[in-house]
Design a protein around this motif. Structure first.
Motif, mmCIF file in Angstrom:
data_model
loop_
_atom_site.group_PDB
_atom_site.id
_atom_site.type_symbol
_atom_site.label_atom_id
_atom_site.label_comp_id
_atom_site.label_asym_id
_atom_site.label_seq_id
_atom_site.Cartn_x
_atom_site.Cartn_y
_atom_site.Cartn_z
ATOM 1 N N ILE A 1 15.400 6.515 9.080
ATOM 2 C CA ILE A 1 16.611 5.816 8.433
ATOM 3 C C ILE A 1 18.251 5.410 9.959
ATOM 4 N N VAL A 2 18.375 6.961 9.931
ATOM 5 C CA VAL A 2 19.387 7.245 10.742
ATOM 6 C C VAL A 2 19.352 6.526 12.085
ATOM 7 N N LYS A 3 18.630 7.072 13.014
ATOM 8 C CA LYS A 3 18.643 6.833 13.824
ATOM 9 C C LYS A 3 18.589 5.816 14.281
ATOM 10 N N PRO A 4 16.992 5.003 13.653
ATOM 11 C CA PRO A 4 17.024 3.674 13.987
ATOM 12 C C PRO A 4 17.769 2.504 13.991
ATOM 13 N N PHE A 5 19.046 2.844 13.490
ATOM 14 C CA PHE A 5 20.362 2.112 12.346
ATOM 15 C C PHE A 5 21.023 2.324 14.192
ATOM 16 N N ARG A 6 21.329 3.662 14.368
ATOM 17 C CA ARG A 6 22.050 3.689 15.665
ATOM 18 C C ARG A 6 21.378 2.677 16.920
ATOM 19 N N VAL B 1 10.862 -1.514 7.076
ATOM 20 C CA VAL B 1 9.864 -0.877 5.959
ATOM 21 C C VAL B 1 10.018 0.444 5.698
ATOM 22 N N LYS B 2 9.654 0.909 7.032
ATOM 23 C CA LYS B 2 9.871 2.800 7.159
ATOM 24 C C LYS B 2 11.138 3.401 6.897
ATOM 25 N N ALA B 3 11.749 2.956 6.908
ATOM 26 C CA ALA B 3 13.243 3.013 6.028
ATOM 27 C C ALA B 3 13.228 3.114 4.985
ATOM 28 N N GLY B 4 12.802 1.959 4.355
ATOM 29 C CA GLY B 4 12.967 1.904 2.544
ATOM 30 C C GLY B 4 11.999 2.889 2.269
ATOM 31 N N LYS C 1 19.080 6.424 -5.784
ATOM 32 C CA LYS C 1 18.308 5.707 -6.130
ATOM 33 C C LYS C 1 17.476 3.871 -5.446
ATOM 34 N N ASP C 2 18.268 3.100 -5.951
ATOM 35 C CA ASP C 2 17.957 1.683 -5.843
ATOM 36 C C ASP C 2 17.954 1.035 -3.782
ATOM 37 N N LEU C 3 18.366 1.558 -3.168
ATOM 38 C CA LEU C 3 18.989 1.826 -1.784
ATOM 39 C C LEU C 3 17.798 1.765 -1.556
ATOM 40 N N PRO C 4 16.507 1.930 -1.147
ATOM 41 C CA PRO C 4 15.394 1.975 -0.362
ATOM 42 C C PRO C 4 14.249 0.096 -1.058
ATOM 43 N N ALA C 5 14.834 -0.203 -1.920
ATOM 44 C CA ALA C 5 14.364 -1.761 -1.518
ATOM 45 C C ALA C 5 15.389 -2.510 -0.978
ATOM 46 N N LYS C 6 16.695 -2.335 -1.000
ATOM 47 C CA LYS C 6 17.582 -3.403 -0.822
ATOM 48 C C LYS C 6 17.269 -2.531 0.857
ATOM 49 N N LEU C 7 16.834 -1.623 1.648
ATOM 50 C CA LEU C 7 17.475 -1.288 2.610
ATOM 51 C C LEU C 7 15.441 -1.279 3.360
ATOM 52 N N ARG C 8 15.435 -2.260 2.696
ATOM 53 C CA ARG C 8 13.628 -2.599 2.541
ATOM 54 C C ARG C 8 13.829 -4.109 3.458
ATOM 55 N N LYS C 9 14.624 -4.757 2.448
ATOM 56 C CA LYS C 9 14.719 -5.890 2.725
ATOM 57 C C LYS C 9 15.957 -6.235 4.027
ATOM 58 N N GLY C 10 17.014 -5.410 4.052
ATOM 59 C CA GLY C 10 17.857 -5.636 4.777
ATOM 60 C C GLY C 10 19.638 -5.548 4.551
ATOM 61 N N GLU C 11 19.408 -5.536 3.390
ATOM 62 C CA GLU C 11 20.799 -6.319 2.564
ATOM 63 C C GLU C 11 21.329 -4.842 3.316
ATOM 64 N N SER C 12 22.914 -5.019 3.474
ATOM 65 C CA SER C 12 24.371 -3.870 4.144
ATOM 66 C C SER C 12 23.562 -2.921 4.352
ATOM 67 N N LEU D 1 0.882 -0.978 0.577
ATOM 68 C CA LEU D 1 -0.073 -0.051 -0.060
ATOM 69 C C LEU D 1 0.763 1.063 0.001
ATOM 70 N N CYS D 2 2.018 1.374 0.858
ATOM 71 C CA CYS D 2 3.020 2.467 1.093
ATOM 72 C C CYS D 2 3.734 2.334 -0.734
ATOM 73 N N CYS D 3 4.376 2.153 -0.918
ATOM 74 C CA CYS D 3 4.619 1.964 -2.377
ATOM 75 C C CYS D 3 4.021 2.715 -3.122
ATOM 76 N N THR D 4 2.834 1.446 -3.618
ATOM 77 C CA THR D 4 1.275 2.504 -4.404
ATOM 78 C C THR D 4 1.109 4.113 -4.239
ATOM 79 N N LEU D 5 1.562 3.925 -2.861
ATOM 80 C CA LEU D 5 1.095 6.061 -3.057
ATOM 81 C C LEU D 5 1.706 6.145 -2.797
ATOM 82 N N LEU D 6 3.045 5.963 -2.792
ATOM 83 C CA LEU D 6 4.709 6.441 -2.892
ATOM 84 C C LEU D 6 5.388 6.682 -4.408
ATOM 85 N N VAL D 7 4.628 5.586 -5.357
ATOM 86 C CA VAL D 7 5.151 5.841 -7.063
ATOM 87 C C VAL D 7 4.417 6.546 -7.042
ATOM 88 N N GLY D 8 2.624 6.649 -6.730
ATOM 89 C CA GLY D 8 1.560 7.822 -7.228
ATOM 90 C C GLY D 8 1.949 8.906 -6.986
#
Length: 181
Positions: free
Chosen positions: A69-74, A90-93, A131-142, A16-23
């Protein structure tokens, strides 16, 4: 380990959030930004509007990056096994996609002021790299390198703005602003 129900809910929320964001991104803010400057204004006024819009967009990007992104990571929220990890990722992505969108708008705004445009021009490659980092962040990659990338680009934009007389301060966007993207 999250329950199947919570994973399903997170998946539905993400969709739902991705749909809203893409829209919101497809609608584009660039047209609104260019229409915000009245046609009968002087060059000095146009430059002032350019700086104001740059500061607003960059401030929203900085606030979203820090808050989600930064605050939850820390705080260790992105580590495997952390309580609330899926939600935090998900929120970070989503915040990452919002940040990318606002930084792109800010670089376009900067073109209205020669000093600001010169200061921000070297940062476009760094912004494009997000550009491509939000998807990686949502997946928890590096997550370490991704968080450092976002933080580094935000700090570079802030420094460039300050050097051009357009100091950027963090402004945490509201949920409505995130949806508008």
């Amino acid at each position: 380990m999250p329950s199947p129900v919570s994973v399903r809910r997170a998946g539905v929320s993400l969709t739902l959030c991705c749909t809203l964001l893409v829209g919101a991104t497809a609608c584009g803010s660039d047209d609104k930004d260019s229409a915000a400057t009245p046609s009968g204004t002087s060059t000095a006024e146009k430059q002032k509007f350019a700086k104001t819009r740059f500061v607003a967009n960059a401030g929203l990007a900085a606030g979203a990056t820090y808050q989600w992104i930064v605050k939850p990571f820390r705080a260790g929220k992105f580590k495997k096994g952390a309580n609330g990890r899926t939600t935090a990722l998900v929120k970070a992505g989503l915040a990452g996609a919002f940040t990318y969108n606002r930084l792109k708008a800010a670089t376009k705004n900067a073109q209205g002021d020669p000093t600001l445009a010169k200061a921000v021009a070297p940062l476009t490659a760094g912004i494009d790299s997000l550009k491509d980092l939000p998807a990686k962040l949502r997946k928890g990659e590096s997550t370490d390198s991704i968080v450092n990338s976002f933080d580094g680009v935000i700090n570079s934009v802030k420094d460039a703005g300050k050097g051009a007389g357009a100091e950027v301060k963090d402004k945490v966007p509201s949920a409505g602003e995130l949806k508008k993207g």
